[in-house]
Design an enzyme around this catalytic site. Structure first.
Site, mmCIF file in Angstrom:
data_model
loop_
_atom_site.group_PDB
_atom_site.id
_atom_site.type_symbol
_atom_site.label_atom_id
_atom_site.label_comp_id
_atom_site.label_asym_id
_atom_site.label_seq_id
_atom_site.Cartn_x
_atom_site.Cartn_y
_atom_site.Cartn_z
ATOM 1 C CD1 TRP A 119 98.224 -48.993 144.844
ATOM 2 C CD2 TRP A 119 98.299 -51.219 144.995
ATOM 3 N NE1 TRP A 119 97.079 -49.493 144.274
ATOM 4 C CE2 TRP A 119 97.098 -50.851 144.363
ATOM 5 C CE3 TRP A 119 98.562 -52.579 145.210
ATOM 6 C CZ2 TRP A 119 96.156 -51.790 143.934
ATOM 7 C CZ3 TRP A 119 97.630 -53.509 144.777
ATOM 8 C CH2 TRP A 119 96.444 -53.114 144.151
ATOM 9 C CG MET A 120 100.698 -48.165 139.195
ATOM 10 S SD MET A 120 101.963 -48.154 137.907
ATOM 11 C CE MET A 120 101.787 -49.811 137.256
ATOM 12 C CG ASP A 122 92.643 -47.287 138.020
ATOM 13 O OD1 ASP A 122 92.837 -48.441 138.410
ATOM 14 O OD2 ASP A 122 91.608 -46.648 138.269
ATOM 15 C CD GLN A 138 94.119 -43.578 141.459
ATOM 16 O OE1 GLN A 138 93.428 -43.907 142.401
ATOM 17 N NE2 GLN A 138 94.418 -42.312 141.214
ATOM 18 N NE ARG A 240 85.344 -45.413 141.392
ATOM 19 C CZ ARG A 240 84.463 -46.097 142.095
ATOM 20 N NH1 ARG A 240 83.627 -45.468 142.904
ATOM 21 N NH2 ARG A 240 84.375 -47.407 141.985
ATOM 22 C CG ASP A 241 87.256 -43.561 137.891
ATOM 23 O OD1 ASP A 241 87.822 -43.058 138.878
ATOM 24 O OD2 ASP A 241 86.858 -44.737 137.865
ATOM 25 C CD GLU A 292 85.924 -49.219 139.475
ATOM 26 O OE1 GLU A 292 85.887 -48.901 140.661
ATOM 27 O OE2 GLU A 292 86.710 -50.082 139.053
ATOM 28 C CD1 TRP A 377 89.726 -53.302 140.602
ATOM 29 C CD2 TRP A 377 90.998 -53.312 142.444
ATOM 30 N NE1 TRP A 377 90.316 -52.066 140.719
ATOM 31 C CE2 TRP A 377 91.105 -52.043 141.842
ATOM 32 C CE3 TRP A 377 91.727 -53.554 143.610
ATOM 33 C CZ2 TRP A 377 91.892 -51.024 142.371
ATOM 34 C CZ3 TRP A 377 92.510 -52.537 144.139
ATOM 35 C CH2 TRP A 377 92.582 -51.286 143.521
HETATM 36 C C1 FRU Z 1 89.530 -48.539 139.305
HETATM 37 C C2 FRU Z 1 89.325 -47.652 140.516
HETATM 38 C C3 FRU Z 1 88.751 -46.304 140.094
HETATM 39 C C4 FRU Z 1 89.198 -45.392 141.203
HETATM 40 C C5 FRU Z 1 90.558 -45.940 141.518
HETATM 41 C C6 FRU Z 1 90.948 -45.800 142.959
HETATM 42 O O1 FRU Z 1 90.496 -49.501 139.465
HETATM 43 O O2 FRU Z 1 88.480 -48.295 141.438
HETATM 44 O O3 FRU Z 1 87.356 -46.313 139.886
HETATM 45 O O4 FRU Z 1 89.240 -44.064 140.812
HETATM 46 O O5 FRU Z 1 90.533 -47.308 141.171
HETATM 47 O O6 FRU Z 1 92.278 -46.153 143.161
#
Ligand code: FRU
Length: 571
Positions: A119-120, A122, A138, A240-241, A292, A377
């Site tokens: 899986w991938m 961000d 990710q 985050r992020d 995000e 999502w």
């Molecule tokens: C966005 C997100 C980010 C988080 C990541 C987790 O798509 O929800 O906010 O860091 O994915 O995989």
């Protein structure tokens, strides 16, 4: 979880010793089986990794590899939460020296980045260093659904062909590794070395906090900073992020961080100590979902510097998740948005999320280049691929344009994407009344091609074109000059039932023009359309049961013209 005993333990975990003879242990996965925890029991480290795996119960959908090269010739104990020795998943576990990736799957993109397997989501840590564009992402290496967040890694010299590198950053005792960015520390502010690459990301454990890791070998290996986290959680669940860049005006590192439904800016002299500078976002833009993946960067417009703030968020008008932007000023500590009709979206399609831009591009390049995750999502975990899931957009150059009413952020494939074009084939200009069909776009069509044309609406107000196949599936693009909207319809584009939300259409505001130039990139299961050089961009996934090799042009009323229609095979 316990690793102590052989076979069953009191806590109902099953521990098995494996004599390692090969490079990988393969776990059989059944996506609908519940996730169980698998623990790698080693004495070497306190960071004993635990992975969540949908270990097969009834049948096997695909396999995932655990790299065990470093234990070759030794015993390795694995502990399986709540599993019985006789279950299918346990019985089928095997060792292998090779784990081959398949690039011929029906929906495997050919010129977009996708993970080898697993899986991938961000894009992360996008940074340029010494001739290489780095793309971290990710990544779940142990399944094709979201989980076990690592930073995967790839490099490229042109952002279109990529070389996979080993996983860059793996989970640790602070948590899994969520999204973030990377910088090149030209002045050695952090003391890790001149030009060290420093990754800054969210450690997602009991709370979300920011941590750093650094590399002094051009991103090939990372060392976790001993005093992580560098920014603790002040009591905000969604924290985050981090996206960090050097700010010349305030001579410090500036971090844009998503904090629930605002962006908080922090400053630091050394990437380690962070102080709050300001907060942006209350009462402005779309607030239907958590914010995000921010990004803050300057762009030049007619000799003046404007600052752009990207924010990804959910609950958006077309459904699910998308990326909004603000245009304004940044004085080194505070972002102020110009008065514009927010929310404004980078891409009005449903499949471009969490996109950010590359840092540290050579100043003589002068471009600002964006890459997004081509999914949503709402249905990302169910899209109909299994060995790998999802891809990135093509790299796109961001520029400011005036759409006749106000400034907008345009995005258009970078010049490097043109190098993918094979020989072009041109079709005669078409005057469309009711319907015209091109019965064969390419003699040999592998599902990867690019179409360019100019559209002259003349006096029509509703008209458009679509890609179709012999099964009658279609992906339609419609201009509606009565409501000033451009729409994409994918409800009969092939496999659409894997999630209720996938079928829904999508629309974008359309500015009236005498001519619209179209550029459409098709890569197996994705379509990216750019109108008027990126004044409007829309990205959509579609999963046709047969390659779409026909094109129809339609006009329920009136006539219009499609000119300079060219199709390129992608090499
Ligand atoms: C966005 C997100 C980010 C988080 C990541 C987790 O798509 O929800 O906010 O860091 O994915 O995989």
């Amino acid at each position: 979880m316990s690793c102590n005993s052989q076979k069953k333990t009191a806590s109902d975990d099953l521990t098995i010793d494996y004599q390692i003879q090969s490079s990988y242990i393969l776990f059989p996965v059944e996506e609908k089986a519940p996730e169980i925890k698998i623990k790698v029991c080693t004495s070497e480290t306190n960071d004993r990794p635990i992975y969540d795996v949908h270990l097969a119960l009834n049948h096997i959908d695909y396999w995932v590899p655990l790299d065990v090269k470093k234990w070759r010739g030794q015993k390795l104990a694995l502990s399986f939460q709540g599993m019985h020795e006789s279950s299918l998943g346990i019985n089928e576990i095997k060792q292998t020296n090779r784990f081959d990736f398949n690039y011929n799957e029906t929906y495997r993109p050919q010129f977009h980045f996708s993970p080898e397997h697993g899986w991938m989501n961000d894009p992360n840590g996008m940074v340029y260093l010494d001739g290489e564009y780095h793309l971290f992402y990710q990544y779940n290496p142990y399944g094709s659904m979201w989980g076990n967040m690592h930073w995967g890694h790839a490099v490229s010299t042109d952002m279109v062909s990529w070389t996979y590198l080993p996983i860059a950053i793996a989970p640790d005792s602070l948590g899994t590794i969520f999204s973030g960015s990377a910088v090149v520390d030209v002045n050695n502010t952090a003391g890790f070395g001149k030009n060290a690459m420093i990754a800054i990301y969210t450690s997602n454990g009991k709370t979300q906090q920011q941590s750093i890791s650094y590399s002094t070998d051009k991103g090939r290996t990372f060392v976790k900073y001993a005093h992580n986290p560098v920014l603790r959680n002040p009591g905000i669940a969604d924290f985050r992020d981090p996206k960090v860049s050097w700010n010349e005006a305030s001579r410090q590192w500036v971090m844009a961080l998503a904090t629930k439904q605002t962006i908080t800016f922090y400053g630091s002299p050394d990437m380690k100590a962070w102080t709050k500078l300001s907060e942006f976002g209350e009462g402005i833009g779309s607030h239907t979902g958590v914010w995000e993946c921010p990004d803050l960067f300057p762009l030049n417009f007619k000799g003046k510097t404007k600052w752009i703030l990207l924010v990804s968020s959910g609950g958006v008008p077309n459904g699910g998740t998308a990326t909004q932007y603000f245009i304004g000023t940044f004085d080194g500590t505070r972002f102020t948005a110009d008065p514009l009709p927010y929310p404004l979206w980078v891409d009005y399609g449903r499949d471009n999320y969490a996109g950010v831009t590359w840092g540290n591009l050579p100043s003589k390049d002068g471009r600002r280049i964006f890459l997004g995750w081509m999914s949503n999502w709402d249905y990302a975990n169910q899209s109909p691929t299994q060995n790998f899931r999802s891809a990135m957009t093509v790299p796109r150059e961001l520029t400011l344009m005036n759409n006749g009413k106000h400034l907008i952020l345009a995005n258009y494939p970078t010049i490097e994407v043109n190098t993918l074009r094979g020989s072009g084939k041109t079709f005669p200009n078409q005057q469309i009344e009711k319907e015209v069909t091109i019965p064969e776009l390419l003699k040999v069509n592998g599902g990867t091609y690019e179409i360019e044309m100019s559209i002259k609406p003349d006096k029509t107000s509703i008209f458009g074109f679509g890609l179709t196949n012999t099964k009658g599936e279609y992906l339609n693009f419609t201009f509606d000059l009565t409501s000033n909207q451009f729409r994409i319809d994918r409800h009969k584009s092939g496999k659409v039932d894997f999630n209720d939300k996938f079928k829904a259409g999508m629309s974008a505001p359309l500015v009236k023009r005498n001519t619209y130039t179209i550029r459409l990139l098709i890569d197996k299961a994705s379509a990216e359309i750019f109108i008027n050089k990126g004044e409007l961009a829309m990205t959509t996934l579609f999963f046709p049961c047969e390659i779409m090799n026909k094109m129809t042009f339609f006009s329920p009323e009136g006539k219009w013209n499609a000119e300079n229609i060219t199709i390129y095979n992608i090499k």
